[in-house]
Design an enzyme around this catalytic site. Sequence first.
Site, PDB file in Angstrom:
ATOM      1  N   HIS A  66      15.838   7.612  17.231  1.00 34.18           N
ATOM      2  CA  HIS A  66      16.070   8.828  18.014  1.00 34.18           C
ATOM      3  C   HIS A  66      15.362  10.015  17.375  1.00 34.18           C
ATOM      4  CE1 HIS A  66      19.056  10.083  14.997  1.00 34.18           C
ATOM      5  NE2 HIS A  66      19.060  11.259  15.590  1.00 34.18           N
ATOM      6  N   ALA A 110       3.262   3.258   0.658  1.00 37.15           N
ATOM      7  CA  ALA A 110       4.331   4.189   0.278  1.00 37.15           C
ATOM      8  C   ALA A 110       4.057   5.588   0.824  1.00 37.15           C
ATOM      9  CB  ALA A 110       4.454   4.247  -1.242  1.00 37.15           C
ATOM     10  N   THR A 115       3.800   6.926  13.185  1.00 38.85           N
ATOM     11  CA  THR A 115       4.038   7.609  14.458  1.00 38.85           C
ATOM     12  C   THR A 115       3.508   6.822  15.653  1.00 38.85           C
ATOM     13  OG1 THR A 115       1.948   8.822  14.329  1.00 38.85           O
ATOM     14  CG2 THR A 115       3.887   9.876  13.348  1.00 38.85           C
ATOM     15  N   LYS A 116       2.660   5.819  15.367  1.00 35.46           N
ATOM     16  CA  LYS A 116       2.038   5.017  16.428  1.00 35.46           C
ATOM     17  C   LYS A 116       2.104   3.546  16.046  1.00 35.46           C
ATOM     18  CE  LYS A 116      -1.138   8.385  18.238  1.00 35.46           C
ATOM     19  NZ  LYS A 116      -1.135   9.607  18.002  1.00 35.46           N
ATOM     20  N   ARG A 130      -2.382   5.519   9.317  1.00 35.10           N
ATOM     21  CA  ARG A 130      -3.521   4.985  10.056  1.00 35.10           C
ATOM     22  C   ARG A 130      -3.947   3.691   9.385  1.00 35.10           C
ATOM     23  NH1 ARG A 130      -8.307   6.187   7.452  1.00 35.10           N
ATOM     24  NH2 ARG A 130      -8.093   7.682   5.775  1.00 35.10           N
TER      25      ARG A 130
END
Length: 182
Positions: A66, A110, A115-116, A130
Amino acid sequence: MYRNLIAYIKSKLRGEVTTNSLIKRGLKVGKNFKRLDRCIIDYSHCWLITIGDNVTLAPRVHILAHDASTKNKLNYTKISLVNIGDDVFIGAGSIILPGVKIGNNVIIGAGSVVTKNIPDNCLAVGNPARVVGNTNDYLEKNIKEMEHRPIFNEQWTDRNNISIEKKQEMINKLKDGIGYVE
């Protein structure tokens, strides 16, 4: 008995919720799941999280299903599924955000903020995380390093009461770089 006592102390003193409590609330976890100290798995939406087989969460990993950034203005909190595949290592201090799918055979470095989605067989690092390489290439590189770097067995660990002398010897052997411990 000892393990139950530690879990009880952690939950009372640090507010940590045990993995078993999260599973009872709906968290889905595969075989050989390792959750090290101070990991936070979203208690309020844990049923939205699925974790595969052979997954390790290093210390202080956070997994969120959430995002309350919209709560004050919209009176709604964003929620989404989180899916972590099989054979995944998530490095210390990493954060996995809602809506993320992490593939199979993945290493998250670490301190990364994921986020994707991260595809299968990838090494991902950074904030935002990334993909920087292939998991197998990373492991092969380390296998080659092990040919000329110090390697220590389990006797060189705190869990086996490493002596002060061995600690100093390890320090001396690591002065010029990295080593590996079982």
